[in-house]
Design a protein around this motif. Structure first.
Motif, PDB file in Angstrom:
ATOM      1  N   GLY A 298       0.931  -1.358   0.113  1.00 26.10           N
ATOM      2  CA  GLY A 298      -0.173  -0.053  -0.056  1.00 26.10           C
ATOM      3  C   GLY A 298       0.725   1.225   0.080  1.00 26.10           C
ATOM      4  N   TRP A 299       2.040   1.300  -0.373  1.00 24.66           N
ATOM      5  CA  TRP A 299       2.746   2.326  -0.418  1.00 24.66           C
ATOM      6  C   TRP A 299       2.780   2.940  -1.866  1.00 24.66           C
ATOM      7  N   PRO A 300       2.823   4.346  -1.968  1.00 23.47           N
ATOM      8  CA  PRO A 300       2.585   4.987  -3.089  1.00 23.47           C
ATOM      9  C   PRO A 300       3.585   5.088  -4.125  1.00 23.47           C
TER      10      PRO A 300
ATOM     11  N   LEU B 197      12.718   2.152   2.650  1.00 26.68           N
ATOM     12  CA  LEU B 197      12.278   1.095   1.675  1.00 26.68           C
ATOM     13  C   LEU B 197      12.704  -0.489   2.173  1.00 26.68           C
ATOM     14  N   VAL B 198      12.555  -0.783   3.403  1.00 23.20           N
ATOM     15  CA  VAL B 198      12.558  -1.813   4.291  1.00 23.20           C
ATOM     16  C   VAL B 198      11.198  -2.596   4.241  1.00 23.20           C
ATOM     17  N   ILE B 199      11.029  -3.510   3.355  1.00 22.07           N
ATOM     18  CA  ILE B 199       9.739  -4.057   3.038  1.00 22.07           C
ATOM     19  C   ILE B 199       9.797  -5.718   2.768  1.00 22.07           C
ATOM     20  N   THR B 200       8.889  -6.263   3.208  1.00 25.97           N
ATOM     21  CA  THR B 200       8.703  -7.600   2.879  1.00 25.97           C
ATOM     22  C   THR B 200       7.453  -8.074   2.395  1.00 25.97           C
ATOM     23  N   SER B 201       7.170  -8.632   1.453  1.00 22.54           N
ATOM     24  CA  SER B 201       5.806  -8.872   0.746  1.00 22.54           C
ATOM     25  C   SER B 201       4.859  -9.481   1.859  1.00 22.54           C
TER      26      SER B 201
ATOM     27  N   ASN C 109       4.769 -13.151   2.979  1.00 19.76           N
ATOM     28  CA  ASN C 109       6.026 -13.600   3.792  1.00 19.76           C
ATOM     29  C   ASN C 109       6.526 -12.808   4.978  1.00 19.76           C
ATOM     30  N   GLN C 110       5.709 -12.193   5.649  1.00 18.91           N
ATOM     31  CA  GLN C 110       6.046 -11.489   6.599  1.00 18.91           C
ATOM     32  C   GLN C 110       5.949 -12.331   7.978  1.00 18.91           C
ATOM     33  N   ALA C 111       6.711 -11.816   8.716  1.00 15.96           N
ATOM     34  CA  ALA C 111       6.707 -12.497  10.222  1.00 15.96           C
ATOM     35  C   ALA C 111       7.588 -13.787  10.309  1.00 15.96           C
ATOM     36  N   GLN C 112       8.392 -13.926   9.220  1.00 14.22           N
ATOM     37  CA  GLN C 112       9.038 -15.133   9.014  1.00 14.22           C
ATOM     38  C   GLN C 112      10.755 -14.941   8.936  1.00 14.22           C
ATOM     39  N   GLY C 113      10.960 -13.740   9.433  1.00 17.83           N
ATOM     40  CA  GLY C 113      12.589 -13.417   9.799  1.00 17.83           C
ATOM     41  C   GLY C 113      12.983 -12.895   8.555  1.00 17.83           C
ATOM     42  N   GLY C 114      12.379 -12.507   7.595  1.00 23.99           N
ATOM     43  CA  GLY C 114      12.753 -12.043   6.295  1.00 23.99           C
ATOM     44  C   GLY C 114      13.376 -10.468   6.780  1.00 23.99           C
ATOM     45  N   GLY C 115      12.450  -9.507   7.373  1.00 23.21           N
ATOM     46  CA  GLY C 115      12.727  -7.964   7.695  1.00 23.21           C
ATOM     47  C   GLY C 115      14.154  -8.094   8.530  1.00 23.21           C
ATOM     48  N   ARG C 116      14.351  -9.119   9.329  1.00 19.65           N
ATOM     49  CA  ARG C 116      15.533  -8.941  10.292  1.00 19.65           C
ATOM     50  C   ARG C 116      16.597  -9.354   9.406  1.00 19.65           C
ATOM     51  N   TRP C 117      16.470 -10.366   8.712  1.00 21.35           N
ATOM     52  CA  TRP C 117      17.797 -10.650   7.590  1.00 21.35           C
ATOM     53  C   TRP C 117      18.111  -9.415   6.687  1.00 21.35           C
TER      54      TRP C 117
ATOM     55  N   LEU D 102      16.252   6.417  10.617  1.00 22.42           N
ATOM     56  CA  LEU D 102      15.302   6.066   9.564  1.00 22.42           C
ATOM     57  C   LEU D 102      14.163   6.449  10.207  1.00 22.42           C
ATOM     58  N   ASN D 103      13.014   6.429   9.496  1.00 22.34           N
ATOM     59  CA  ASN D 103      11.504   6.547   9.900  1.00 22.34           C
ATOM     60  C   ASN D 103      10.841   5.300   9.769  1.00 22.34           C
ATOM     61  N   ALA D 104      10.532   5.083  11.153  1.00 24.54           N
ATOM     62  CA  ALA D 104       9.955   3.682  11.380  1.00 24.54           C
ATOM     63  C   ALA D 104       8.350   3.674  11.406  1.00 24.54           C
ATOM     64  N   THR D 105       7.814   2.645  10.382  1.00 20.98           N
ATOM     65  CA  THR D 105       6.324   2.787  10.674  1.00 20.98           C
ATOM     66  C   THR D 105       6.042   1.759  11.931  1.00 20.98           C
ATOM     67  N   ARG D 106       4.769   1.848  12.069  1.00 22.00           N
ATOM     68  CA  ARG D 106       4.360   0.913  13.451  1.00 22.00           C
ATOM     69  C   ARG D 106       4.626  -0.481  13.167  1.00 22.00           C
ATOM     70  N   ALA D 107       4.608  -0.721  11.858  1.00 21.13           N
ATOM     71  CA  ALA D 107       4.929  -2.390  11.841  1.00 21.13           C
ATOM     72  C   ALA D 107       6.512  -2.578  11.877  1.00 21.13           C
ATOM     73  N   ALA D 108       7.095  -1.772  11.533  1.00 19.73           N
ATOM     74  CA  ALA D 108       8.640  -1.941  11.725  1.00 19.73           C
ATOM     75  C   ALA D 108       9.187  -1.558  13.135  1.00 19.73           C
ATOM     76  N   HIS D 109       8.439  -0.826  13.827  1.00 25.55           N
ATOM     77  CA  HIS D 109       9.301  -0.263  15.156  1.00 25.55           C
ATOM     78  C   HIS D 109       9.641  -1.246  16.191  1.00 25.55           C
ATOM     79  N   GLY D 110       8.988  -2.332  16.278  1.00 23.33           N
ATOM     80  CA  GLY D 110       9.507  -3.233  17.436  1.00 23.33           C
ATOM     81  C   GLY D 110      10.873  -4.001  16.766  1.00 23.33           C
ATOM     82  N   LEU D 111      10.897  -3.977  15.334  1.00 23.92           N
ATOM     83  CA  LEU D 111      12.023  -4.646  14.838  1.00 23.92           C
ATOM     84  C   LEU D 111      13.286  -3.906  14.892  1.00 23.92           C
ATOM     85  N   TYR D 112      12.997  -2.446  14.740  1.00 31.58           N
ATOM     86  CA  TYR D 112      14.125  -1.767  14.840  1.00 31.58           C
ATOM     87  C   TYR D 112      14.524  -1.439  16.277  1.00 31.58           C
ATOM     88  N   LEU D 113      13.534  -1.382  17.255  1.00 32.09           N
ATOM     89  CA  LEU D 113      14.025  -1.333  18.667  1.00 32.09           C
ATOM     90  C   LEU D 113      14.978  -2.580  19.129  1.00 32.09           C
TER      91      LEU D 113
HETATM   92  C1  COA Z   1       8.167  -4.117   8.722  1.00 33.82           C
HETATM   93  C2  COA Z   1       8.483  -5.521   7.969  1.00 33.82           C
HETATM   94  C3  COA Z   1       9.451  -5.120   6.994  1.00 33.82           C
HETATM   95  C4  COA Z   1       8.911  -6.448   8.783  1.00 33.82           C
HETATM   96  O1  COA Z   1       9.331  -7.637   7.893  1.00 33.82           O
HETATM   97  P1  COA Z   1       8.994  -9.106   8.337  1.00 33.82           P
HETATM   98  O2  COA Z   1       9.694  -9.837   7.123  1.00 33.82           O
HETATM   99  O3  COA Z   1       7.721  -9.318   8.889  1.00 33.82           O
HETATM  100  O4  COA Z   1      10.020  -9.015   9.583  1.00 33.82           O
HETATM  101  P2  COA Z   1      10.623 -10.323  10.639  1.00 33.82           P
HETATM  102  O5  COA Z   1       9.795 -11.435  10.041  1.00 33.82           O
HETATM  103  O6  COA Z   1      12.122 -10.527  10.556  1.00 33.82           O
HETATM  104  O7  COA Z   1      10.100  -9.961  11.934  1.00 33.82           O
HETATM  105  C5  COA Z   1      10.623  -8.810  12.618  1.00 33.82           C
HETATM  106  C6  COA Z   1      10.074  -8.913  14.124  1.00 33.82           C
HETATM  107  O8  COA Z   1       8.845  -8.275  13.886  1.00 33.82           O
HETATM  108  C7  COA Z   1       7.920  -9.488  14.461  1.00 33.82           C
HETATM  109  N1  COA Z   1       6.848  -9.170  13.532  1.00 33.82           N
HETATM  110  C8  COA Z   1       6.776  -9.233  12.470  1.00 33.82           C
HETATM  111  N2  COA Z   1       5.458  -9.265  11.941  1.00 33.82           N
HETATM  112  C9  COA Z   1       4.673  -8.766  13.241  1.00 33.82           C
HETATM  113  C10 COA Z   1       3.106  -8.788  13.560  1.00 33.82           C
HETATM  114  N3  COA Z   1       2.378  -8.771  12.476  1.00 33.82           N
HETATM  115  N4  COA Z   1       2.998  -8.693  14.681  1.00 33.82           N
HETATM  116  C11 COA Z   1       3.791  -8.687  15.876  1.00 33.82           C
HETATM  117  N5  COA Z   1       4.857  -8.874  15.490  1.00 33.82           N
HETATM  118  C12 COA Z   1       5.648  -9.253  14.098  1.00 33.82           C
HETATM  119  C13 COA Z   1       8.645 -10.322  14.534  1.00 33.82           C
HETATM  120  O9  COA Z   1       8.041 -11.152  15.502  1.00 33.82           O
HETATM  121  C14 COA Z   1      10.047 -10.193  14.660  1.00 33.82           C
HETATM  122  O10 COA Z   1      10.362 -10.037  15.949  1.00 33.82           O
HETATM  123  P3  COA Z   1      11.436 -11.365  16.573  1.00 33.82           P
HETATM  124  O11 COA Z   1      12.554 -11.556  15.457  1.00 33.82           O
HETATM  125  O12 COA Z   1      11.912 -11.080  17.897  1.00 33.82           O
HETATM  126  O13 COA Z   1      10.673 -12.629  16.563  1.00 33.82           O
HETATM  127  C15 COA Z   1       7.140  -5.866   7.112  1.00 33.82           C
HETATM  128  O14 COA Z   1       6.204  -5.943   8.088  1.00 33.82           O
HETATM  129  C16 COA Z   1       6.768  -4.705   5.928  1.00 33.82           C
HETATM  130  O15 COA Z   1       7.309  -4.717   4.994  1.00 33.82           O
HETATM  131  N6  COA Z   1       5.787  -3.696   6.400  1.00 33.82           N
HETATM  132  C17 COA Z   1       5.035  -3.040   5.484  1.00 33.82           C
HETATM  133  C18 COA Z   1       5.977  -2.060   5.196  1.00 33.82           C
HETATM  134  C19 COA Z   1       6.617  -1.303   6.292  1.00 33.82           C
HETATM  135  O16 COA Z   1       6.026  -0.866   7.152  1.00 33.82           O
HETATM  136  N7  COA Z   1       8.082  -1.307   6.224  1.00 33.82           N
HETATM  137  C20 COA Z   1       8.725  -0.616   7.329  1.00 33.82           C
HETATM  138  C21 COA Z   1       9.274   0.703   6.777  1.00 33.82           C
HETATM  139  S1  COA Z   1      10.197   1.537   7.954  1.00 33.82           S
END
Ligand code: COA
Length: 303
Positions: free
Chosen positions: A44-46, A89-93, A96-104, A120-131
């Motif tokens: 949903g990004w523009p 531009l940190v994005i996973t499809s 395939n999310q929540a499977q370790g791809g973002g961290r990798w 960086l500017n973190a979305t809510r979805a990515a905030h926990g990952l970056y912390l």
């Molecule tokens: C943010 C994003 C990149 C994370 O990617 P991902 O592939 O899901 O990341 P991971 O699977 O490596 O998960 C990273 C951490 O977030 C947690 N997590 C991922 N999805 C989650 C969810 N839906 N709810 C709660 N926690 C979640 C995972 O448990 C993991 O933590 P852990 O390693 O301690 O278990 C992905 O959700 C995304 O592309 N979102 C849309 C675009 C976006 O917002 N990008 C961020 C730009 S700043």
């Protein structure tokens, strides 16, 4: 009740578990921008293909691709010298999310960035990952967007002169930008300026602020807007708004309230999302009274 007659006859099952597949990191510069565009659409990004083309010229990064080149994720970084970069531009499809791809992906970015301080500017979805990766919160960014009003609120007279800089005057915006950004980002500004309309504010002949507008996503971005106070920032923003009446416009700002935020709302740009500026290493933001500050950001990924 058994399986439906047709399935009974063919022996077919209702579901199938596919073998998991492997993703490899590939230099994003070699990836078809249409596949990158499809990825941003999926979350949903523009960003359009031309936005990706610009970002790939401005920065570096990786795409996570499968064995036949399909893109399942991206991460980019934008170096400013040897000791600092912004990440975006940190994005996973979604599938395939929540499977370790973002961290990798982020681990690959750390490897490539080689110990640079990061922001960086973190979305809510990515905030926990970056912390969990050691980033700390610095500020909120309010993403204002919408169809711009036809009536732009009147402003008090400008303190100084607004003008469009000539090619030979472009260098005059660099000191203001460096002060607001905390380091030089001449290369990025030069690239941005190729397709931007620029306005400068002078007082006593000296440039005290500047602003840009450019095409982006669904419409236009106004930013960066660098100024030493909100009044200057309002004029530097309004100049572009007057040219964009009725069009779709976005301004990313760290002004949560006050005259700048109020003005954006009055112009029809409401808050679509709030993201968090985070840094790892040296602190990124350093606002000081009467010193240049970004009222509008260059873009989400560019901080
Ligand atoms: C943010 C994003 C990149 C994370 O990617 P991902 O592939 O899901 O990341 P991971 O699977 O490596 O998960 C990273 C951490 O977030 C947690 N997590 C991922 N999805 C989650 C969810 N839906 N709810 C709660 N926690 C979640 C995972 O448990 C993991 O933590 P852990 O390693 O301690 O278990 C992905 O959700 C995304 O592309 N979102 C849309 C675009 C976006 O917002 N990008 C961020 C730009 S700043």
């Amino acid at each position: 009740m058994g399986p439906p007659a047709r399935e009974r006859m063919s022996g077919m099952q209702e579901s199938v578990r596919l073998k998991s597949f492997e993703l490899v990191a590939r230099d994003i510069a070699g990836v078809d921008v249409h596949l990158l565009h499809a990825l941003t659409l999926s979350v949903g990004w523009p960003h359009r293909t031309k936005d990706w083309q610009f970002l790939i010229r401005a920065g570096q990064g990786i795409a996570a691709v499968d064995g036949i080149g399909r893109v399942f994720g991206t991460a980019m970084w934008f170096p400013h010298g040897d000791d600092f970069a912004t990440v975006g531009l940190v994005i996973t499809s979604p599938r395939n999310q929540a499977q370790g791809g973002g961290r990798w992906l982020m681990d690959r970015v750390f490897e490539q960035c080689g110990g640079r301080d990061l922001a960086l500017n973190a979305t809510r979805a990515a905030h926990g990952l970056y912390l969990s990766l050691g980033f700390v919160d610095e500020a909120s960014v309010h993403m204002h967007q919408g169809k711009l009003a036809r009536d732009i609120p009147a402003l008090p007279p400008v303190n100084g002169e607004l003008s469009t800089p000539g090619a030979d005057e472009f260098a005059e915006i660099l000191p203001i930008d460096s002060q607001a950004f905390g380091r030089s980002r001449e290369r990025l500004l030069t690239l941005l300026s190729e397709n931007a309309s620029i306005c400068v504010l002078r007082r006593g002949g000296k440039v005290v602020g500047y602003s840009m507008r450019r095409d982006f996503g669904r419409g236009h971005v106004i930013g960066p807007v660098a100024a030493v106070n909100a009044e200057d920032a309002l004029h530097l923003t309004a100049v572009h708004m007057k040219a964009l009446r009725g069009r779709f416009v976005r301004v990313d700002t760290r002004e949560a309230d006050g005259p700048y935020a109020t003005f954006l709302e009055q112009c029809g740009l409401s808050i679509a999302e709030v993201v968090t500026t985070m840094s790892k290493g040296r602190r990124f933001l350093n606002r000081q009274a009467d010193q240049p500050w970004f009222y509008g950001l260059a873009g989400h990924a560019l901080s």
